[in-house]
Design a protein around this motif. Sequence first.
Motif, mmCIF file in Angstrom:
data_model
loop_
_atom_site.group_PDB
_atom_site.id
_atom_site.type_symbol
_atom_site.label_atom_id
_atom_site.label_comp_id
_atom_site.label_asym_id
_atom_site.label_seq_id
_atom_site.Cartn_x
_atom_site.Cartn_y
_atom_site.Cartn_z
ATOM 1 N N ILE A 132 19.756 17.904 -14.224
ATOM 2 C CA ILE A 132 21.318 18.918 -14.275
ATOM 3 C C ILE A 132 22.026 17.536 -15.238
ATOM 4 N N PRO A 133 23.054 19.112 -15.678
ATOM 5 C CA PRO A 133 23.774 18.727 -16.700
ATOM 6 C C PRO A 133 24.787 17.301 -16.325
ATOM 7 N N PRO A 134 25.304 16.878 -17.341
ATOM 8 C CA PRO A 134 26.860 16.621 -16.986
ATOM 9 C C PRO A 134 27.518 17.596 -16.699
ATOM 10 N N TYR A 135 28.758 16.883 -16.191
ATOM 11 C CA TYR A 135 30.136 17.415 -15.562
ATOM 12 C C TYR A 135 29.620 18.429 -14.607
ATOM 13 N N THR A 136 28.610 18.889 -14.134
ATOM 14 C CA THR A 136 28.321 19.987 -13.255
ATOM 15 C C THR A 136 27.914 20.117 -11.952
ATOM 16 N N ALA A 137 28.412 20.451 -11.405
ATOM 17 C CA ALA A 137 28.232 20.258 -9.315
ATOM 18 C C ALA A 137 26.851 20.956 -9.310
ATOM 19 N N HIS A 138 26.221 20.270 -8.507
ATOM 20 C CA HIS A 138 24.963 21.494 -7.518
ATOM 21 C C HIS A 138 24.540 21.267 -6.574
ATOM 22 N N ARG A 139 24.179 22.133 -5.928
ATOM 23 C CA ARG A 139 23.728 22.422 -4.415
ATOM 24 C C ARG A 139 22.038 23.340 -4.577
ATOM 25 N N THR A 140 22.215 22.636 -3.256
ATOM 26 C CA THR A 140 20.501 23.388 -3.614
ATOM 27 C C THR A 140 20.481 24.461 -1.803
ATOM 28 N N VAL A 141 19.853 25.392 -2.127
ATOM 29 C CA VAL A 141 19.638 26.217 -1.405
ATOM 30 C C VAL A 141 17.721 26.715 -0.645
#
Length: 186
Positions: A132-141
């Motif tokens: 996951i890159p810097p400054y990147t929101a992440h959510r899993t589905v």
Amino acid sequence: MKISAPKFMTDWKTGVVTGPEVQGVERRVRDLDGVFADEGAFSQLRPDRLVYRTACVFPVPEGTEGGVFWGTTFIEPGTVGAEYFMTKGHFHAKADRMESYFTFAGTGLLVLMDTARNCWAEEMTPGSTHLIPPYTAHRTVNTGDDVFSFGACWPSDAGHDYDSIAESGFSARAMRVDGSPVLVPA
Ligand code: M6P
Ligand code: ZN
């Protein structure tokens, strides 16, 4: 010199983590108000229904510079209307901190969003590895019919910024369309 048994074990098929001081959170329907688009469908779900849980190892206090955390997230299969069960998602409080995800079981999506609100997704299948890159929101589905589990390793000073997501959400949602996952503009 002493050789000792490993302190923690990760079952590479299921993601189950065992060892001293494995701790986690459970997120049930009642904890996820405002996360899913279809409020009518959401209100029909049992408040105590489990959506996802974590099993983590925190070897240093949260906020420690230079440490790492390790853990598995298990997302139940299910939908709210046409929207798949998913995590709340977050930016890191120290937004430049990266994270790695790796899939153990099931099928899912990693939904990513940069600070300009560009949204994209990567397929998660057993063995898939995601940086996951810097400054990147992440959510899993969880887009499958079985429990979806993935591991995560992240810096102990990353922290979680949930407020930005609570305020503005992600700019796209993972929906089931004709039985398959589609990333739909929110
Ligand atoms: C992964 C990691 C954790 C996170 C968890 C659940 O295990 O990224 O830091 O807490 O997923 O995601 P969320 O915190 O967005 O609910
Ligand atoms: Zn994170």
